[in-house]
Design an enzyme around this catalytic site. Structure first.
Site, short mmCIF file in Angstrom:
data_model
loop_
_atom_site.label_atom_id
_atom_site.label_comp_id
_atom_site.label_asym_id
_atom_site.label_seq_id
_atom_site.Cartn_x
_atom_site.Cartn_y
_atom_site.Cartn_z
CG ASN A 79 38.24 44.13 40.33
OD1 ASN A 79 38.10 45.37 40.57
ND2 ASN A 79 37.49 43.48 39.85
CD GLU A 80 34.43 43.06 42.70
OE1 GLU A 80 33.94 41.74 42.51
OE2 GLU A 80 33.48 43.84 42.74
CD GLU B 265 35.15 44.63 33.82
OE1 GLU B 265 34.41 45.00 34.61
OE2 GLU B 265 35.78 43.66 34.06
CB CYS C 146 36.06 40.43 36.57
SG CYS C 146 34.97 40.53 37.98
O1 AHR Z 1 31.08 45.92 37.01
C1 AHR Z 1 31.18 44.58 36.67
C2 AHR Z 1 32.09 43.76 37.54
O2 AHR Z 1 31.44 43.93 39.09
C3 AHR Z 1 33.51 44.05 37.61
O3 AHR Z 1 34.29 43.61 36.68
C4 AHR Z 1 33.67 43.44 38.96
O4 AHR Z 1 34.79 44.36 39.45
C5 AHR Z 1 32.62 43.54 39.74
O5 AHR Z 1 32.42 42.21 40.23
#
Ligand code: AHR
Length: 670
Positions: free
Chosen positions: A384-385, A55, A250
């Site tokens: 994602n989350e 990321e 994120c």
């Molecule tokens: O890895 C950091 C963050 O942690 C990522 O962006 C997210 O998916 C999680 O909350």
């Protein structure tokens, strides 16, 4: 004879490490009797089992893996001159720009006196660093702003130098056309400079227009001009990752939908990829980085290529139409389900970009970018989350559309940000209902959580989606930074993953990268400054598992039960696998206890006369639980490998595993 070995495909080195391991002086009084069934092979272990999650956080892309040294090279930051200083007569303009999606450029005009200067100066990412003798490719798009010939002077400068000159290296460029054109010059650095600057001066009375000012090392990964940092890619390749998840995290969701990662903006001509905000610039107000944006210079084409070159299956993640739910309580922040079609089209087009024939619209673009052959994409993660009923509601139409057009693509859903609890329990059955192939679980948890999860996957539904442990790291209580103890507990947890490889198909530690001057989140697997990088203890744990993942699980019991750190198991965690391509058995025992323990592993199912032919033992161990590798001391904790000749001819392994130790045995039978 004891020898030390960095467990890497490339590096075998003798190293002076204060954490060197030997059995000398290690004693234990107990006996932990394992039995390993060498006859019956268990579940097949997926090639994707251990991988990487990338990321753009902690200056992971711009300022990190992406080797561009110029910040805000296209003058597209909301403050067009952020990262730049200007001298003399400099004007930001948009009329007649060469790249429609990056409309800003600068005009440099005569300062009005022969002794005065007009120019622009870039501060780079934490400095424009250069190394003595290394070459850097400067490029710029330029045009004469009038009918007259114009000239620019490019300088790499060390403003801290006490030498007679600040100028490290310089070159002149004649701008010889009224049309926009790319000009390139290679500069050879004459010194090591950590916090240098790039200066571009007007060197003629006639004005000049400049756009996309860029500086890359010539020596990038595979020598590419729009290249990646070689040392960082090498670190990734040295893991032997099976899967590569990108681009987040994120950033896939965005703080708002506008700032979500849009893959279509990240492909095509690099100069015309529009800038995106990076949410990590403001997510943590106590670590605020106002100059953190995404140039998209490292985009989806480059991600696919990188996956291919490091031997990992690409796993792109795309927006499900929900902006980050942590940052948005109102449903208005998200796309209504009935308006999802453009997002679904993005998903379908992405598959076409990766796999489509060159006659297709997106397959053609891939070919034009240099990759005629398909990338053979097999997995796609959507969201994602995410959590709540809105996630399955949004996911369902994606699943229908992808299944209809690309039935062979495996879809990855999510169980949200929590490792357990209400949302987690709600989402797993929902993912099963929707027919997700894998479910992405995330856990950034403290020591006691990792110690308690040895049996986590033993009871998972074998008829449901498979598990992708997509983001995890031990965040020590009061110790949210890299240290050996955290990596030890990650290793303990990973034995449970491995034992359950029939249901866990992928696992990726997170986050991957962090710049020492630009991080928002830690621990991270690989740290760097502008010229150096360091592999943490967690890196070596990941590498140990990835390079020794095996092809099939084997049953290994401690007094009749899996070793998962349970009561009466002395803090021991263990797993065993068989690697069919090499005919090798691999046993991993993690001692999370403060005492050494005697371990014996009886080999069940041996044929008559069958014994161990050859064995080696690798340990990752450190007396200081809080220690880790650093840029200044990168070899503090390393895997140490030794051949164990005394094991040959035996029908059992035996070892005294020191306190707090990752121990791995590899052996073959006669
Ligand atoms: O890895 C950091 C963050 O942690 C990522 O962006 C997210 O998916 C999680 O909350």
């Amino acid at each position: 004879m004891l020898y030390k070995n960095i467990v890497s495909a490339l590096a075998v080195a003798s190293l002076a490490c204060s954490c060197a391991v030997s059995n000398e002086g290690v004693t234990a009084t107990d006996q932990n009797n394992f039995s390993l069934d060498v006859l019956h092979k268990g579940a097949e272990i997926q090639s994707t089992m251990y991988g990487l999650f990338f990321e753009d956080i902690n200056y992971g892309a711009d300022g990190g893996l992406y080797a561009e040294k110029v910040k805000n090279r296209s003058f597209e930051f909301p403050q067009a001159l952020m990262g730049w200083k200007t001298y003399g007569k400099v004007e930001v303009r948009t009329d007649g720009a060469p790249f429609s999606r990056n409309p800003h450029y600068v005009r440099l005009a005569d300062p009005g006196h022969a002794h005065k200067r007009t120019g622009i100066e870039n501060e780079g990412f934490f400095g424009v660093s250069t190394q003595n003798g290394a070459e850097y490719r400067f490029s710029v798009w330029a045009r004469q702003a009038s009918a007259n010939a114009s000239k620019i002077r490019v300088e790499l400068v060390d403003p801290a130098s006490m030498g007679e000159t600040h100028v490290n290296v310089a070159a002149d460029i004649d701008v010889n056309s009224k049309e926009w054109k790319k000009y390139t010059v290679v500069l050879k650095s004459t010194m090591d400079v950590q916090r240098g600057l790039l200066r571009v001066f007007l060197d003629s009375p006639a004005s000049v227009d400049l756009e996309h000012v860029s500086l890359f090392p010539v020596d990038t990964w595979k020598g590419r001009e729009n290249g990646l940092r070689k040392d960082l890619v090498q670190a990734l390749a040295d893991i032997h990752p099976g899967v590569f998840r990108f681009p987040g995290g994120c950033i896939v969701e965005g703080t708002d939908l506008e700032s979500r990662y849009q893959w279509k903006n990240s492909v095509g001509q690099v100069e015309n990829r529009p800038l995106n905000e990076n949410r990590w610039h403001y997510t943590f107000p106590h670590r605020f980085y106002p100059d953190y944006y995404q140039s998209y210079g490292l985009g989806f084409y480059e991600f696919f290529l990188l996956s291919e070159e490091i031997g990992a299956e690409p796993l792109p993640v795309i927006s499900v139409g929900l902006a980050c739910q942590f940052q948005n309580e109102s449903q208005k922040a998200h796309v209504p389900v009935k308006e999802l079609q453009p997002y679904i089209q993005d998903a379908l087009d992405l598959i076409e970009f990766a796999n489509g024939p060159v006659s297709s619209k997106w397959g053609k673009l891939r070919a034009e970018m240099g990759h005629e052959e398909p990338f053979n994409l097999k997995f796609l993660a959507i969201g994602n989350e995410q959590w709540g009923p809105e996630y399955p509601e949004h996911l369902a139409p994606f699943v229908d559309a992808v299944r209809e057009k690309y039935p062979n693509i495996k879809l990855v859903g999510t169980s949200g940000p929590d490792s357990e609890g209400k949302q987690f329990e709600y989402l797993w059955p929902e993912m099963k209902r929707l027919g997700a192939d894998l479910v992405d679980e995330h856990f950034y948890r403290p020591e006691d959580w990792f110690l308690s999860q040895g049996n986590r996957y033993d009871s998972y539904d074998r008829n449901g989606p498979k598990v992708f442990a997509g983001e995890y790291a031990c965040h020590g209580k009061g110790k949210k930074w890299n240290h050996f103890h955290a990596s030890l507990l990650e290793a303990a947890f990973m034995t449970g993953i491995e034992r359950n490889a029939d249901v866990v198909h992928m696992a990726t530690y997170a986050p991957l990268f962090a710049h020492v001057e630009g991080w928002q989140w830690r621990p991270d697997m690989i740290w760097y400054d502008n010229t150096r990088s360091v592999r943490t203890c967690s890196y070596y744990v990941q590498q140990l598992f990835a390079q020794n993942k095996g092809s099939h699980t084997l049953s290994m019991m401690l007094d009749g039960k899996p070793a998962a750190g349970n009561d009466g198991q002395n803090g021991l965690f263990a797993s065993a696998v068989y690697e069919a391509s090499e005919g090798v058995y691999i046993v991993k025992v993690i001692n999370t206890d403060s005492q050494a323990h005697n371990v014996s592993v009886a080999l069940d199912g041996l044929a008559d006369g069958q014994v161990i032919a050859k064995a080696s033992r690798t340990r990752i161990q450190c007396d200081e639980l809080d220690a880790d590798n650093t840029l200044d001391n990168p070899t503090r904790v390393l895997p140490v490998k030794e051949e164990v000749k005394s094991m040959s001819g035996k029908k059992a392994l035996s070892s005294t595993v020191p306190a707090y130790t990752v121990e791995m045995w590899r052996f073959d039978l006669n």
